[in-house]
Every structure is written in C-alpha cells, then in structure tokens.
Enzyme design. Structure first.
Site, short mmCIF file in Angstrom:
data_model
loop_
_atom_site.label_atom_id
_atom_site.label_comp_id
_atom_site.label_asym_id
_atom_site.label_seq_id
_atom_site.Cartn_x
_atom_site.Cartn_y
_atom_site.Cartn_z
N GLU A 50 -15.04 1.45 -6.85
CA GLU A 50 -14.87 1.89 -5.46
C GLU A 50 -15.86 1.17 -4.53
O GLU A 50 -16.69 0.37 -4.98
CB GLU A 50 -15.02 3.41 -5.40
CG GLU A 50 -13.91 4.08 -6.21
CD GLU A 50 -13.95 5.60 -6.15
OE1 GLU A 50 -14.94 6.18 -5.66
OE2 GLU A 50 -12.95 6.20 -6.60
N CYS A 59 -8.40 -0.17 -8.25
CA CYS A 59 -7.95 0.68 -9.36
C CYS A 59 -8.31 0.04 -10.70
O CYS A 59 -8.49 -1.19 -10.80
CB CYS A 59 -6.44 0.86 -9.31
SG CYS A 59 -5.89 2.05 -8.07
N GLU A 61 -6.37 -0.52 -13.12
CA GLU A 61 -5.34 -1.49 -13.52
C GLU A 61 -5.54 -2.83 -12.84
O GLU A 61 -5.17 -3.87 -13.39
CB GLU A 61 -3.94 -0.95 -13.20
CG GLU A 61 -3.60 0.35 -13.92
CD GLU A 61 -3.96 1.59 -13.11
OE1 GLU A 61 -4.99 1.58 -12.40
OE2 GLU A 61 -3.22 2.58 -13.20
N CYS A 92 -0.74 4.43 -10.19
CA CYS A 92 -0.30 4.61 -8.80
C CYS A 92 0.78 3.57 -8.47
O CYS A 92 1.04 2.64 -9.25
CB CYS A 92 -1.49 4.47 -7.84
SG CYS A 92 -2.04 2.79 -7.57
N CYS A 95 -0.21 -0.12 -8.50
CA CYS A 95 -0.49 -0.61 -9.85
C CYS A 95 0.79 -0.78 -10.66
O CYS A 95 0.87 -1.66 -11.53
CB CYS A 95 -1.49 0.30 -10.54
SG CYS A 95 -3.14 0.13 -9.79
#
Ligand code: THU
Length: 144
Positions: A50, A59, A61, A92, A95
C-alpha cells in the site's frame, strides 16, 4: 519441462500465507498473499503493497505478475490468494484482468468450493485477442 506441471494446492497455500506475512498494508490492515504455479514448474508469489497516497496501492496479484515477468515470464497455471487469516480470497476485478492476460481463461484460482477457471471469474473477457482483431482491421484500412 513438457506438459502442464502438477498443481500442489497445499504448497501454493503455504507459500501464499508466507508471503502474506510480508505484506505492507498499514492503511487497510488487510494483508494479502498470493502464490501461483507457472507453466514451467516455477512458483511465483506476491503480497499487497500500500501507499500513503491510497489509490496507488498494489494488490498481491500485481506483485505476483511482476515477479512472473521479472523471473522469466511464462503462463500462470494455478493461483491461491489468501487474506490475513489465511482464508481464500477471490481476486478483485482489476486482478482478474491481470490473471486473464498472464494465465488465460483456463488458469485455475483456488476457491472454497473448488478451483474456478479464470473464464468463470471474468466472463466475456476483453484481452489480447481483441487488440489483435482491431490491429487487423487497422492494417486492412491502411492505404496501399
Ligand atoms: N487486495 C489484494 O491484494 N488483492 C485483491 O484481489 C483484493 C484486495 C488488497 C488491496 C488492499 O491493499 C487491501 O487488499 C484491501 O483492499
């Protein structure tokens, strides 16, 4: 290696949990880890990273796909993604598109009811094949 390598789902899950422990998620406090088998038998992993500028967060992924490319490329065969409790997590939307690009419709994603192909997570996916179709049209429209 020839043919598709054997999928060791337990190993993938252990690797996903291990890399989840290295996530950088001070804002959401929602660490994620992902581990995938590559067509040549390699394993690649990623965790979420983050940023104080919230929208820039990556993310797990994304990291995994970056690791795939940086370590020699190839096709993703199967992936396990876990949350901070080690429970399976479904990728998500963004991804899913990344997985479609690098694994294609038959890549398997671990889910509680059993592995799901990416085609089931991203039906009617937009992908490289669409760009190729447009490129053909553009080439045909080129003046002689
Ligand atoms: N996250 C992932 O790493 N992968 C997903 O597929 C879903 C969400 C991360 C992004 C963010 O750092 C945190 O989970 C909370 O949304």
């Amino acid at each position: 290696m020839t043919g598709t390598p054997e999928i060791d789902w337990e190993l993938l899950r252990r690797e996903a949990v291990a890399v989840m422990g290295r996530a950088y998620a001070p804002y959401s406090k929602y660490p994620v880890g992902a581990a995938a088998l590559v067509s040549d038998g390699r394993l690649v992993t990623g965790c979420n990273v983050e940023n104080a500028s919230y929208g820039l967060g990556l993310c797990a992924e994304c990291g995994l796909v970056s690791a795939l490319t940086a370590s020699g490329g190839g096709r993703l065969v199967a992936m396990v993604c876990v949350d901070g409790a080690g429970a399976l997590l479904m990728p998500c939307g963004r991804c899913r598109q990344l997985l479609f690009e690098h694994g294609g419709p038959d890549m398997l994603v671990a889910a509680d009811g059993g592995p799901i192909p990416v085609a089931g997570l991203l039906p009617h996916a937009f992908g490289p094949q669409d760009l190729a179709a447009t490129a053909n049209l553009a080439a045909r429209a080129e003046p002689e």
